[in-house]
Design a protein around this motif. Structure first.
Motif: not given
Length: 298
Positions: A44-47, A91-106, A131-140
């Motif tokens: 299962e996948f949660a996001s 062909n190695n990748a570097k990432y530019e990660i935008c925020e805030p986005v939906a998964w930050d509030h899981l 993100n603080k909210k997503a972090k707490q969810t994952i810690l739970n």
């Protein structure tokens, strides 16, 4: 390893990798879940996605791939995540990660809690907890009797010691790459050039019973039960490295779940990672016959 059952839950980010050739579905926990599902495991996948066209496209992608989407939450305010992917001349990748986005509030919902209770293994990463909210969810989620598998993804600026170590301290099994091993050991002034010394230190520092370090085209090394196992990697014509480490983890973990030996797990993980590296994007259509062909090459 003690695993109460073979049900797996993966938790964290899902997004669009904005490749030079166009958008591709991605996000390490989603990639791992998708490949585990392709291999035939119960996962299962949660996001969380935005209530927008891009989010609904991602959800349809999962459904069309045969994945359950009952743990995919819908956010009415934040958008679906997009990540800009820049490829170098190798062909190695570097990432530019935008925020805030939906998964930050899981959110840690009753439904998610119930699925965690049913599972024997939880897969999580470091980026999904920025993100603080997503972090707490994952810690739970990690407050359970599941076997906890961490996929280390140090993506600046979301790679700070104090945040990453909270999650490393929860893990039973860790997968990271060789550059991440050097970065983490550097936090403690470890300057040894001996890879095995650093891996042994990492295992002791974070009390991980199993540590796997991937090295791109140079293979992977596994440390468990005070033993090292090495794989030199499979040579393929790489298109890009996006998602190759995630595919490695899925193949590696699927073999462990099926009680394969450490050598067999490294072998299958390396072949699965090589398969994805030979395709564009993190989520190419899975082809077990091609994975097996890679494994059987001389």
């Amino acid at each position: 390893m003690d695993i109460k059952n073979q049900k797996i839950i993966s938790v964290g980010e899902m997004l669009w990798d904005m490749m030079p050739t166009g958008p591709k579905p991605g996000g390490a926990p989603m990639n791992v879940a998708l490949q585990l599902n392709n291999i035939g495991l119960d996962v299962e996948f949660a996001s969380r996605i935005g209530n927008d066209e891009q989010g609904l496209k991602l959800k349809r992608f999962l459904e069309e791939s045969g994945m359950s989407t009952e743990l995919i939450q819908l956010d009415s305010e934040l958008p679906t995540s997009e990540v800009l992917v820049h490829l170098d001349d190798k062909n190695n990748a570097k990432y530019e990660i935008c925020e805030p986005v939906a998964w930050d509030h899981l959110e840690y919902t009753e439904q998610l809690s119930h699925k965690v209770e049913e599972s024997g293994i939880v897969v999580f990463g470091t980026l999904g907890s920025r993100n603080k909210k997503a972090k707490q969810t994952i810690l739970n989620v990690l407050d359970s009797d599941c076997l906890k598998v961490i996929d280390v993804n140090l993506r600046p600026p979301f790679d700070q010691k104090e945040d990453v170590e909270i999650l490393l301290g929860k893990a039973d099994v860790a997968k990271l790459n060789d550059e991440e091993l050097i970065q983490i050991s550097g936090w403690y002034g470890k300057t040894s050039k001996n890879e095995e010394d650093l891996i042994r230190w990492f295992s002791e520092q974070y009390q991980c019973s199993m540590v796997c370090v991937t090295k791109g085209a140079n293979g992977a090394v596994l440390f468990t039960n005070n033993q090292f196992f090495n794989h030199l990697g499979y040579k393929v014509a790489a298109v890009d490295a996006v998602g190759a480490g995630d595919a490695f983890l899925a193949g590696f973990l699927s073999a462990l779940v099926q009680n394969k030996s450490p050598e067999e797990a490294l072998n299958f993980g390396s072949a699965t990672g090589a398969f994805v590296a030979s395709k564009e994007g993190a989520t190419p259509k899975y082809d077990m016959s091609e994975v097996l062909r890679i494994m059987n090459q001389s």
